[in-house]
Design a protein around this motif. Structure first.
Motif, PDB file in Angstrom:
ATOM      1  N   PRO A  64      25.891  48.471  19.972  1.00 38.46           N
ATOM      2  CA  PRO A  64      25.630  48.132  18.453  1.00 38.46           C
ATOM      3  C   PRO A  64      25.868  46.647  17.941  1.00 38.46           C
ATOM      4  CG  PRO A  64      27.753  49.351  18.689  1.00 38.46           C
ATOM      5  CD  PRO A  64      27.159  49.306  20.173  1.00 38.46           C
ATOM      6  N   LEU A 116      21.140  51.317  12.015  1.00 31.82           N
ATOM      7  CA  LEU A 116      21.973  50.516  12.990  1.00 31.82           C
ATOM      8  C   LEU A 116      20.938  49.455  13.940  1.00 31.82           C
ATOM      9  CD1 LEU A 116      24.502  50.156  14.707  1.00 31.82           C
ATOM     10  CD2 LEU A 116      23.723  52.039  16.526  1.00 31.82           C
ATOM     11  N   ALA A 174      16.661  43.106  19.352  1.00 31.09           N
ATOM     12  CA  ALA A 174      17.455  44.396  19.145  1.00 31.09           C
ATOM     13  C   ALA A 174      16.433  45.353  18.505  1.00 31.09           C
ATOM     14  CB  ALA A 174      18.563  44.020  18.039  1.00 31.09           C
ATOM     15  N   ARG A 209      20.838  47.525  17.332  1.00 31.92           N
ATOM     16  CA  ARG A 209      21.470  47.542  18.498  1.00 31.92           C
ATOM     17  C   ARG A 209      20.578  47.010  19.886  1.00 31.92           C
ATOM     18  NH1 ARG A 209      18.637  52.036  20.902  1.00 31.92           N
ATOM     19  NH2 ARG A 209      17.804  53.476  19.686  1.00 31.92           N
ATOM     20  N   ARG A 225      25.864  47.565  11.547  1.00 35.19           N
ATOM     21  CA  ARG A 225      25.602  48.688  10.861  1.00 35.19           C
ATOM     22  C   ARG A 225      25.139  48.197   9.443  1.00 35.19           C
ATOM     23  NH1 ARG A 225      27.744  54.436  10.862  1.00 35.19           N
ATOM     24  NH2 ARG A 225      26.557  55.336   8.938  1.00 35.19           N
ATOM     25  N   ASP A 273      23.362  51.015  25.147  1.00 33.90           N
ATOM     26  CA  ASP A 273      23.147  50.643  24.003  1.00 33.90           C
ATOM     27  C   ASP A 273      24.328  49.900  23.391  1.00 33.90           C
ATOM     28  OD1 ASP A 273      20.321  51.171  23.868  1.00 33.90           O
ATOM     29  OD2 ASP A 273      20.516  53.077  23.042  1.00 33.90           O
TER      30      ASP A 273
END
Length: 143
Positions: free
Chosen positions: A45, A29, A73, A31, A48, A43
């Motif tokens: 996202p 992921l 990120a 994030r 994915r 956090d």
């Protein structure tokens, strides 16, 4: 090849990392930390990632002078085990310089990820300025 366990960070937002990654096995992921109330962060996202995805290109594609920007990120392993192929910056540069189609696809991916972060909205003014500048550089193809 590098191996990471569930909840282990492949890299952290704000750090300098001279590596581009290919996710060989597992899910991860992307994030980023978004300020909530001036005192805490949440956090958020970005994307994915699944087997076969690449990541870490954004900060490496932007600078014309060869320097690498801090990570926009964090990347976290979601699976019990993530296996990644790590490509150092000099090989990444060779790859994107030699293969125009690869360069274009990675630039588009980096731009899409920057837009996702910008669209989240609640960022500090400094972070927002930095991401806007990254997006501008990507749009202008100054690399």
């Amino acid at each position: 090849m590098q191996v990471f366990k569930r909840r282990e960070l492949l890299y952290t937002e704000g750090e300098i990392d001279h590596t581009f990654y290919l996710l060989q096995k597992g899910d991860a992921l992307l994030r980023f930390a978004c300020p909530r109330d001036g005192y805490s962060q949440q956090d958020v996202p970005v994307e994915r990632l699944k087997e076969g995805d690449s990541f870490g290109e954004t900060e490496m594609m932007i600078t014309a002078d060869g320097s690498v920007l801090p990570r926009a990120a964090s990347c976290e392993c979601l699976s019990p085990r993530c296996e990644v192929i790590a490509i150092e910056d000099y090989l990444f540069s060779l790859l994107t310089d030699v293969f125009a189609s690869t360069h274009d696809k990675l630039r588009d991916q980096a731009e899409r990820r920057c837009r996702k972060i910008l669209d989240q909205g609640r960022m500090s003014p400094d972070d927002r300025v930095w991401l806007i500048r990254m997006s501008q550089l990507l749009l202008l193809s100054v690399f």
